[in-house]
Design a protein around this motif. Structure first.
Motif, short mmCIF file in Angstrom:
data_model
loop_
_atom_site.label_atom_id
_atom_site.label_comp_id
_atom_site.label_asym_id
_atom_site.label_seq_id
_atom_site.Cartn_x
_atom_site.Cartn_y
_atom_site.Cartn_z
N GLU A 125 -4.63 -0.94 -1.41
CA GLU A 125 -5.71 -0.08 -0.92
C GLU A 125 -7.10 -0.64 -1.12
OE1 GLU A 125 -2.09 2.23 -0.94
OE2 GLU A 125 -3.00 0.91 -2.45
N PRO A 142 -5.35 3.93 -4.21
CA PRO A 142 -4.04 4.52 -3.91
C PRO A 142 -4.13 6.04 -4.03
CG PRO A 142 -3.83 2.69 -5.45
CD PRO A 142 -5.29 2.98 -5.34
N GLY A 167 0.81 -1.21 0.00
CA GLY A 167 0.00 0.00 0.00
C GLY A 167 0.83 1.26 0.00
#
Length: 258
Positions: free
Chosen positions: A137, A144, A113
């Motif tokens: 994400e 993102p 992430g």
């Protein structure tokens, strides 16, 4: 509060480490603040030639510490451009790209992430074999938003990025290299990053900074060609450029000034 980021500068190279190893350097509010402060300090560091960015402990960065971030709240207007082109969250990744000198990320263990986005802000990413990566994400029902898309465009294959962003699946360093997330793989990525930083530090620092400005430039062909000429004209016949030529001709190490 314990510092989340450590910085040691020696011979023009900044050794920057994310320093929350008990949480695999997961991003909490203090880590966000620590990274932003580190970038701000490096922007003012005299004689800086290159930066090596790594994480202490078992991984580079496991991404958001969801519990800490949820309890703290964002505290930030995501639409506010508080750090130039970026907001506060984007600055922890985008700031490495806008730092005037080259940044080399040494990645090991995990880069999930936000951690992957921070590594993507570096000019070069060297990863240990088997490093686990994820555009994670979507696992949390979000996208993102720490400059990832801006940093990946041009490096990562578009269809592959779409698949990884839509699914949040994990992939390893070898696949990451094939897709453009990783520059190269090394058994000891931090040692490899330091060796690369030393090689960069041995070049004309004004030319290296100019090369990074050109690499960061987003413009059409005409503007890019003009920018190349402008940078070259500013370098030619300067003391450092003459020193580069003389050192090569005399087969000796150069002695550059900043």
């Amino acid at each position: 509060m314990e510092a989340r980021v450590s910085i040691e500068v020696s011979q023009g190279i900044a050794d920057v480490r994310l320093a929350r190893p008990d949480k695999m350097n997961a991003l909490d509010p203090a880590m966000f603040a620590g990274i932003v402060d580190a970038i701000a300090r490096l922007e003012q560091e005299p004689g800086l030639r290159a930066v090596v960015l790594s994480g202490e402990g078992r991984g580079f960065c496991a991404g958001l510490d969801m519990a800490s971030m949820a309890s703290a709240g964002t505290g930030t207007d995501l639409m506010a451009r508080t750090r130039g082109l970026a907001n506060d969250f984007q600055a922890v990744a985008w700031g490495w790209r806008t730092l005037p000198v080259p940044v080399i990320a040494a990645v090991h263990g995990v880069a999930f992430g936000g951690g992957l986005q921070i590594a993507s802000g570096a000019d070069v990413r060297i990863a240990a074999p088997g490093t686990r990566l994820s555009v994670m994400e979507m696992k949390w029902g979000i996208v993102p938003d720490m400059a990832g898309y801006a940093l990946w465009r041009g490096n990562v294959r578009d269809d592959a990025l779409r698949e990884l962003a839509y699914t949040a699946r994990e992939f390893d360093a070898a696949e990451g290299q094939a897709l453009g997330f990783i520059t190269r793989i090394a058994e000891d990525p931090r040692a490899e990053a330091m060796a690369l930083a030393k090689a960069i530090a041995g070049r004309n620092p004004h030319a290296v900074r100019a090369a990074k400005r050109l690499a960061n430039l987003e413009a059409d062909a005409g503007e890019t060609l003009l920018a190349e000429s402008r940078e070259q004209a500013a370098l030619l016949r300067t003391p450092n450029q003459i020193e580069a030529v003389m050192a090569n001709m005399q087969k000796r190490p150069p002695a550059f000034t900043d």
